[in-house]
Design an enzyme around this catalytic site. Structure first.
Site, PDB file in Angstrom:
ATOM      1  N   GLU A  55       0.870  -1.179   0.000  1.00 37.59           N
ATOM      2  CA  GLU A  55       0.000   0.000   0.000  1.00 37.59           C
ATOM      3  C   GLU A  55       0.899   1.219   0.000  1.00 37.59           C
ATOM      4  O   GLU A  55       1.757   1.377   0.880  1.00 37.59           O
ATOM      5  CB  GLU A  55      -0.876   0.035   1.259  1.00 37.59           C
ATOM      6  CG  GLU A  55      -1.995  -0.980   1.249  1.00 37.59           C
ATOM      7  CD  GLU A  55      -2.826  -0.923   2.529  1.00 37.59           C
ATOM      8  OE1 GLU A  55      -3.649  -1.827   2.712  1.00 37.59           O
ATOM      9  OE2 GLU A  55      -2.635   0.004   3.345  1.00 37.59           O
ATOM     10  N   ASP A  66      -6.309   9.245  10.020  1.00 37.12           N
ATOM     11  CA  ASP A  66      -4.983   8.781  10.418  1.00 37.12           C
ATOM     12  C   ASP A  66      -4.536   9.372  11.739  1.00 37.12           C
ATOM     13  O   ASP A  66      -4.814  10.530  12.050  1.00 37.12           O
ATOM     14  CB  ASP A  66      -3.966   9.115   9.331  1.00 37.12           C
ATOM     15  CG  ASP A  66      -4.089   8.165   8.145  1.00 37.12           C
ATOM     16  OD1 ASP A  66      -3.913   6.953   8.355  1.00 37.12           O
ATOM     17  OD2 ASP A  66      -4.394   8.636   7.035  1.00 37.12           O
ATOM     18  N   TYR A 187     -10.670  -4.796   3.112  1.00 35.37           N
ATOM     19  CA  TYR A 187      -9.775  -4.346   4.173  1.00 35.37           C
ATOM     20  C   TYR A 187     -10.637  -4.164   5.417  1.00 35.37           C
ATOM     21  O   TYR A 187     -11.467  -3.260   5.464  1.00 35.37           O
ATOM     22  CB  TYR A 187      -9.120  -3.036   3.744  1.00 35.37           C
ATOM     23  CG  TYR A 187      -8.080  -2.453   4.692  1.00 35.37           C
ATOM     24  CD1 TYR A 187      -8.208  -2.529   6.080  1.00 35.37           C
ATOM     25  CD2 TYR A 187      -6.957  -1.808   4.186  1.00 35.37           C
ATOM     26  CE1 TYR A 187      -7.255  -1.989   6.923  1.00 35.37           C
ATOM     27  CE2 TYR A 187      -5.999  -1.255   5.023  1.00 35.37           C
ATOM     28  CZ  TYR A 187      -6.152  -1.346   6.389  1.00 35.37           C
ATOM     29  OH  TYR A 187      -5.224  -0.795   7.217  1.00 35.37           O
TER      30      TYR A 187
END
Lengths: 290, 406
Positions: A55, A66, A187
């Site tokens: 990734e 994040d 994911y």
């Protein structure tokens, strides 16, 4: 399921690993962190260090999902290191992939990030250039299924996998719409939260993976909070892939001097850590989880 | 203006996907999607429930002090020598700005949804204070994210929030302003999605927030309509309001969008001047993009990276704008202009001296544009400006800009 007719590198890789009876190590780095040259060297070394799927983060000023590690990594990339007068751009990120593809034609590369830099580049131009560079898939955090018309459907039409995030809040009612246009793999974000934070235990993850697998045949990779080879191994026992990101970019940060320039041995140490993670994943027994 | 626009109502948006034309939408992480959808459902249920409206009306009257007066600014009108200028005095609301209108509605929704914890972002601190206020009133814990730079320039509001029992989290990332506070609030929400309600302060963010905040702020425009009919027996000729995210402006404008003879003007912050790049005028100096859950005009560079805005006013210091404003710009229904820090400071002083009202720096931008518009307009032209906040919070910052040591 609207998967493209010809199988992609992502699909080929997961099929091969399934035959081998083990899970994938999925590694994340931010493109251009801490500078273009160092980041390209890390990228080039990842497959030999044991990364099965890569990734590559497209840096964005406002990475809302994040945590501090990847936020700092993003800032380093956008600044481009102490010697640069301009930092990472989308063109440079695509250039890194094209460079990587000169020597590696099998390791899947997934570009991961937020929608605005892609939207600003232009969706059609981006997909054409990404495909040309050798990008295999996309993970775009702020594009839920409700916004599929933006990028997901055009990506599928262009033969680029669009990998969706499923989370603990994705209930059974919602899961089918999350999976509908997903391809390559799913994911699973194992905890509600931001990257680099708390981790879920393997038993909880195992249940969640089973729930997703009851809705799809796609491989399920699990990420968020996996920081050590042992943790990666524990996830590799219960899922088709373990994703490690923040722990890798923290390694990069540890090898920067006061000006932000890389110290000698940075690339080797980061790749050494990836090798340790890979040993963990390869040593885990996944056969009984399949 | 296209004929389609002339013939259809401009007040029906957003569509079922949360879009105003191409703007708006739901650009959030999957973790937040169930919450966003639940909020939309809860809001529609509340709108259909007369007890929700009744409670809101009661709180607006007895807690906020609504309706806020519509004040004829006689000396300012004489000074400018043109249009008759009225102020909609939302600075007289409890907590000192229009922000309370929104917070009361959202906390009632939070209660209905069973939330036990409230988070908010704040720039100038007005929304933070309003959120901390309703949390105190309804007994819910409150965490306010505020940029470190804004904490420095809005000290009185920081202390007010603490007095009200809120926890203030200083945000150091980025330039430490409103955009960064919103990122951090979203990170909190994605982590505490099960028990937390996010009270967004402006008419932006993922659907249904732009619609929800607009509806709650539209009380401003509805009152103006009624009060102006009472005072002058007709609708105003023009409306002027400042815009950061744009909640006070959309609250004033929305009830008038279909009244085609009413000229509507939004005023963005030009900071040190649009040409310097140091400004917050997303519509004048930005381009469409996607940030904080919606597509809208954003300040961004050639690579789609978000630029940091600059404004003397912390409340306007945001690189985006509510999506409905982006759409209203593209349809041409609303004119958008900009005013510099210097012009806003001049207007701040003018209002203080002529009307005995200390305005916040945010509406001082609107006022600066009024001083440009009014002199050229006939005396029978009626202009309403939204005086959306009071300037008590700004006196220290203004003293510094004027070089006065207090």
């Amino acid at each position: 399921m609207s998967a493209p007719k010809t199988s992609t590198r992502v699909e080929q890789k997961f099929a091969a690993l399934k035959a081998e009876g083990r899970a994938a190590l999925v590694t994340f780095i931010t493109a251009g962190d801490p500078d273009l040259e160092t980041s390209s060297a890390i990228l080039a070394g990842l497959p030999a260090a044991g990364a099965d799927v890569i990734e590559l983060g497209m840096p964005f000023t406002d990475p809302m999902a994040d945590g501090p590690s990847i936020q700092r990594s993003t800032i380093r990339a956008l600044n481009g290191g102490p010697k640069a007068n301009k930092g990472q751009t989308m063109a440079k990120t695509l250039g890194m992939v094209a460079g990587f593809r000169k020597t590696d034609t099998t390791t899947p590369i997934i570009l991961m990030g937020y929608y605005n830099p892609i939207y600003h580049y232009g969706v059609d131009a981006f997909l054409a250039d990404a495909k040309e560079a050798g990008v295999d898939g996309l993970i775009v955090v702020d594009l839920p299924p409700e916004e599929d018309a933006e990028l997901c459907l055009p990506a599928l039409a262009a033969g680029v996998n669009f990998i969706r995030l499923a989370t603990p809040t994705t209930n059974d009612k919602r899961l089918p719409s999350v999976l509908a246009n997903t391809s390559g793999f799913v994911y699973y974000v194992s905890v509600n939260g931001i990257t680099g934070g708390a981790a879920a235990d393997a038993a909880t993850v195992s249940k969640a993976v089973a729930r997703i697998k009851s809705h799809t045949d796609l491989p399920v990779a699990v990420g968020f909070g996996i920081k050590t080879p042992q943790a990666a191994a524990a996830i590799a026992r219960v899922a088709d892939g373990a994703v490690v990101g923040s722990a890798i970019v923290d390694r990069i940060k540890e090898h920067l001097d006061d000006t932000g320039a890389p110290k000698a041995g940075l690339v080797e140490d980061v790749l050494g850590f990836v090798r340790d993670l890979s040993d963990g994943v390869r040593g885990a027994r996944v056969g009984d989880a399949q | 203006m296209s004929s389609a626009v002339e013939n259809t109502s401009l007040r029906t948006g957003p569509d079922e996907n949360g879009r105003f034309g191409i703007f708006g939408g739901r650009f959030v992480a999957e973790t937040l999607m169930p919450n966003i959808l639940a909020l939309e459902e809860a809001y529609h249920a509340a709108k259909a429930d007369p007890s929700f409206e009744a409670e809101l009306v009661d709180l607006a009257k007895h807690y906020t002090g609504r309706p806020s007066p519509l004040y004829y600014a006689e000396r300012l009108t004489e000074h400018l020598g043109g249009a008759k200028v009225y102020f909609k005095r939302d600075e007289l609301n409890h907590t000192g700005s229009h922000k309370i209108n929104n917070c009361l509605g959202q906390i009632l929704l939070a209660k209905r949804m069973g939330a036990t914890r409230i988070i908010a972002e704040t720039g100038a601190g007005q929304h933070g204070v309003a959120t901390a206020t309703v949390c105190a009133r309804f007994g819910l814990p409150c965490v306010v994210y505020m940029g470190a730079k804004d904490i420095e320039r809005q000290k009185p509001n920081v202390f007010r929030m603490k007095l009200l029992g809120a926890e203030i989290v200083a945000v150091e990332s980025g330039t430490g302003t409103l955009k960064d506070a919103m990122n951090e609030a979203l990170r909190d929400w994605v982590t505490n999605v099960d028990d937390t309600f996010y009270i967004i302060g402006t008419a932006a963010g993922p659907h249904p927030y732009p619609e929800l905040v607009r509806d709650l702020q539209s009380i401003i425009g509805r009152e103006v309509k009624e009060q102006m009919m009472e005072r002058e027996g007709r609708l105003p000729d023009s409306l002027v309001a400042c815009i950061g995210g744009g909640s006070n402006a959309i609250g004033l404008f929305h009830p008038f969008l279909d009244d085609k003879d009413v000229r509507i003007v939004g005023v963005e912050a030009a900071g040190k001047g649009i040409e310097t790049g140091e400004h917050c005028a997303s519509l004048s100096g930005g381009a469409p993009g996607v940030l904080h859950g919606n597509r809208t005009y954003l300040l961004q560079d050639d690579d789609g990276q978000i630029l940091d805005g600059h404004s003397i006013s912390a409340g306007l210091d945001y690189p985006g704008i509510g999506p409905e404003h982006s759409w209203l710009k593209e349809t041409g229904r609303v004119e958008y202009v900009s005013v510099t820090d210097k012009e806003a400071l001049d207007a701040f002083q003018l209002c203080t001296r002529l009307e005995g009202i200390i305005p916040a720096l945010e509406p001082s931008h609107a006022l600066a544009h009024v001083t440009r518009m009014a002199p050229d307009l006939p005396k029978e032209h009626i202009l309403v400006m939204n005086l959306c906040g009071r300037g008590d919070k700004d006196v220290f910052a203004v003293a510094e800009h004027l070089g006065v040591d207090i």
